[in-house]
Design a protein around this motif. Structure first.
Motif, PDB file in Angstrom:
ATOM      1  N   VAL A  42      35.209  25.907 -43.467  1.00  0.00           N
ATOM      2  CA  VAL A  42      36.633  25.562 -43.424  1.00  0.00           C
ATOM      3  C   VAL A  42      37.426  26.711 -44.029  1.00  0.00           C
ATOM      4  O   VAL A  42      36.935  27.404 -44.919  1.00  0.00           O
ATOM      5  N   ASP A  43      38.635  26.924 -43.565  1.00  0.00           N
ATOM      6  CA  ASP A  43      39.532  27.910 -44.185  1.00  0.00           C
ATOM      7  C   ASP A  43      40.303  27.192 -45.293  1.00  0.00           C
ATOM      8  O   ASP A  43      41.171  26.360 -45.018  1.00  0.00           O
ATOM      9  N   ILE A  44      39.967  27.512 -46.552  1.00  0.00           N
ATOM     10  CA  ILE A  44      40.562  26.768 -47.677  1.00  0.00           C
ATOM     11  C   ILE A  44      42.082  26.897 -47.709  1.00  0.00           C
ATOM     12  O   ILE A  44      42.790  25.978 -48.101  1.00  0.00           O
ATOM     13  N   TRP A  45      42.584  28.043 -47.272  1.00  0.00           N
ATOM     14  CA  TRP A  45      44.030  28.283 -47.382  1.00  0.00           C
ATOM     15  C   TRP A  45      44.778  27.379 -46.422  1.00  0.00           C
ATOM     16  O   TRP A  45      45.830  26.821 -46.747  1.00  0.00           O
ATOM     17  N   GLU A  46      44.194  27.224 -45.257  1.00  0.00           N
ATOM     18  CA  GLU A  46      44.766  26.317 -44.270  1.00  0.00           C
ATOM     19  C   GLU A  46      44.632  24.866 -44.767  1.00  0.00           C
ATOM     20  O   GLU A  46      45.573  24.066 -44.682  1.00  0.00           O
ATOM     21  N   ALA A  47      43.461  24.539 -45.327  1.00  0.00           N
ATOM     22  CA  ALA A  47      43.230  23.174 -45.810  1.00  0.00           C
ATOM     23  C   ALA A  47      44.205  22.831 -46.945  1.00  0.00           C
ATOM     24  O   ALA A  47      44.761  21.727 -46.985  1.00  0.00           O
ATOM     25  N   ILE A  48      44.434  23.788 -47.849  1.00  0.00           N
ATOM     26  CA  ILE A  48      45.348  23.518 -48.970  1.00  0.00           C
ATOM     27  C   ILE A  48      46.775  23.344 -48.450  1.00  0.00           C
ATOM     28  O   ILE A  48      47.513  22.452 -48.871  1.00  0.00           O
ATOM     29  N   ARG A  49      47.130  24.208 -47.501  1.00  0.00           N
ATOM     30  CA  ARG A  49      48.489  24.111 -46.954  1.00  0.00           C
ATOM     31  C   ARG A  49      48.731  22.713 -46.370  1.00  0.00           C
ATOM     32  O   ARG A  49      49.753  22.088 -46.625  1.00  0.00           O
ATOM     33  N   ILE A  50      47.732  22.206 -45.665  1.00  0.00           N
ATOM     34  CA  ILE A  50      47.903  20.892 -45.032  1.00  0.00           C
ATOM     35  C   ILE A  50      47.883  19.794 -46.095  1.00  0.00           C
ATOM     36  O   ILE A  50      48.727  18.901 -46.094  1.00  0.00           O
ATOM     37  N   ALA A  51      46.917  19.874 -47.034  1.00  0.00           N
ATOM     38  CA  ALA A  51      46.836  18.843 -48.086  1.00  0.00           C
ATOM     39  C   ALA A  51      48.133  18.787 -48.894  1.00  0.00           C
ATOM     40  O   ALA A  51      48.587  17.711 -49.292  1.00  0.00           O
ATOM     41  N   ASN A  52      48.726  19.941 -49.110  1.00  0.00           N
ATOM     42  CA  ASN A  52      49.945  19.979 -49.928  1.00  0.00           C
ATOM     43  C   ASN A  52      51.174  19.406 -49.208  1.00  0.00           C
ATOM     44  O   ASN A  52      52.230  19.274 -49.815  1.00  0.00           O
TER      45      ASN A  52
END
Ligand code: SAJ
Length: 443
Positions: A241-251
């Motif tokens: 998974v791309d963590i930066w993309e995942a964080i952006r969505i979670a946020n």
């Protein structure tokens, strides 16, 4: 309470801006430091700290005669103690068969001692140094009472933590809310009267131990939150998974605000302060201690990523961009970037490090260069360790023209994969892993 003369003891990142800001407001300020090189630099019109706007402020304060530099405190209306509270490198406490770091309170104790001969009835003494809970009442008050005067009765005593962000100190000093914890309500009021001279944010009065806890809780909260971001990055790499993309969505969730993973947590605050709580109560702080260990382990994790990118580290030539503990500051204290470079070298890599905010940095055992080109030339791999603005702005095509290296490892999500790939680079990113591990080839 009214103030005309103030002594600020400790002219570092906090003391010097504080002393100069009070001087700018018209107070007579005596700045005290025990370090001869700090005294000499200031007396010769220099400033030993890089902080935007500070040089101008200090120069004006010195020129006006309202700021004077001394080795020892003088009689004054108020005293501010702003000396460092490092932790002992070699003195660890042990609990539950685990080791933790301990605060070194010697500078606070000796700065407090230095006030005793000049302390007068009616004075105000404020401790600003980050300290374990109960330091003001259990360490500072008894030392000051050697004067024969009683804390909270004959003189005011308070704790007021500094919460400014390096890089924005001068603005935050004035605008941030300020906590003043007095050993008595009168002491807190006297403290409020002092800081109200320049603080525009809310001034909250409480007791001294609460104020100490507040400071430690703020930085510990941030440390624990960075630790979980770092753990998420490790998970993301494992699961493609791309963590930066995942964080952006979670946020996007209204009650979620995940911080950024990176090569680790440094600086003199967040990487240190949680230990003060662990030290004070190791039996109650397993989560805080574990978060510290996760963040301290992150440079090792970063090195493992570089090793995966390069195959092996022995004999490999690496350009390390950035040594500061965070973006756009020159502070190298407890820097995870420095730790990464050291670990790389231990594994046999030949690293050239460039820190634009301290191009002449002289760190034992490290090869530092004074220009970006010197780091990039003759390297096999470029590792970005600090998200300095000037690194974010680097154009891949320009970099490609300077170096033969076509391998880049980005630890701080500064660079767009497509841009670097278009210029012929192979890009590895913390929290994303290798293109192969993702299996989609494109990132
Ligand atoms: N970091 C991350 N991910 C993030 C944020 C930070 O890895 O999402 C890293 C940074 O790169 C750096 C370290 O954490 O290595 C600490 O940087 P920081 O910007 O979080 O904090 P400091 O140490 O510069 O300043 C902190 C601030 N405290 C809080 O934000 C709660 C500041 O307000 C305090 O005044 C300061 O500590 C202090 O003096 O205690």
């Amino acid at each position: 309470m009214k103030f005309q003369k103030l002594c600020v003891i400790g002219l570092g990142y906090i003391g010097l801006p504080t002393a100069s800001t009070f001087a700018a407001q018209g107070l007579q300020v005596v700045g005290v430091d025990v370090n001869p090189s700090v005294l000499e630099t200031l007396r010769n019109g220099g400033v030993h700290i890089h902080e935007p706007g500070l040089r101008t402020l200090v120069e004006a304060a010195l020129r006006s005669g309202r700021l004077t530099i001394r080795e020892k405190p003088e009689e004054a209306d108020a005293f501010i103690i702003a000396v460092p509270t490092p932790f002992y490198e070699d003195c660890f406490g042990e609990h539950d068969e685990r080791w933790y770091k301990r605060a070194d309170m010697r500078a606070v104790a000796s700065a407090t001692e230095s006030i005793v001969p000049v302390l007068q009835r009616g004075n105000l003494v404020i401790l600003e140094s980050t300290s374990p809970p109960r330091t003001t009442v259990d360490l500072v008050a008894p030392i000051l009472e050697k004067s024969g005067l009683r804390a909270g009765v004959d003189f005011h005593l308070a704790y007021s933590p500094e919460r400014v962000l390096p890089g924005q100190i001068l603005r935050e000093l004035i605008e941030n809310a300020r906590v003043i914890g007095g050993v008595t309500p009168e002491s807190a009021r006297a403290g409020r009267d002092l800081y109200a001279i320049f603080v525009k944010g809310e001034i909250v009065q409480t007791d001294a131990t609460t104020a100490e806890m507040v400071k430690l809780m703020e930085n510990t909260y941030r440390d624990v939150n960075i630790a979980i971001a770092n753990e998420f990055a490790r998970l993301a790499e494992r699961f493609g998974v791309d963590i930066w993309e995942a964080i952006r969505i979670a946020n996007l969730h209204p009650r979620v605000r995940i911080l950024s993973p990176g090569p680790g947590v440094g600086g003199h605050c967040i990487s240190v302060d949680p230990w003060f709580l662990v030290e004070a109560a190791p039996d109650l702080t397993p989560l805080i201690a574990m978060a510290r260990r996760v963040n301290d382990g992150q440079p090792h994790y970063a090195v493992a990523l570089i090793k995966r990118a390069l195959g092996s580290l022995a004999g490999k030539r690496i350009a390390a961009l950035g040594l500061a503990y965070k973006p756009d500051v020159d502070d190298l204290r407890e820097s995870p970037a420095v730790e990464v470079v050291r670990l790389l070298q231990q594994e046999g890599a030949l690293v050239r490090a460039f820190e634009p905010f301290k191009p002449q940095a002289d760190l034992p055992g490290l090869t530092t260069v004074a220009a970006l080109e010197d780091a990039l030339r003759e390297t096999e791999c470029i590792v970005l360790l600090v998200r300095h603005g000037q690194f974010v702005a680097l154009q891949p095509a320009e970099v490609a023209a300077i170096t033969a290296a076509r391998l880049v490892v980005d630890m701080v999500n500064a660079w767009k994969a497509e841009d670097w790939q278009a210029a012929g680079f192979r890009l590895y990113r913390l929290g994303v892993g290798s293109p192969e591990s993702r299996g989609d080839g494109a990132r």
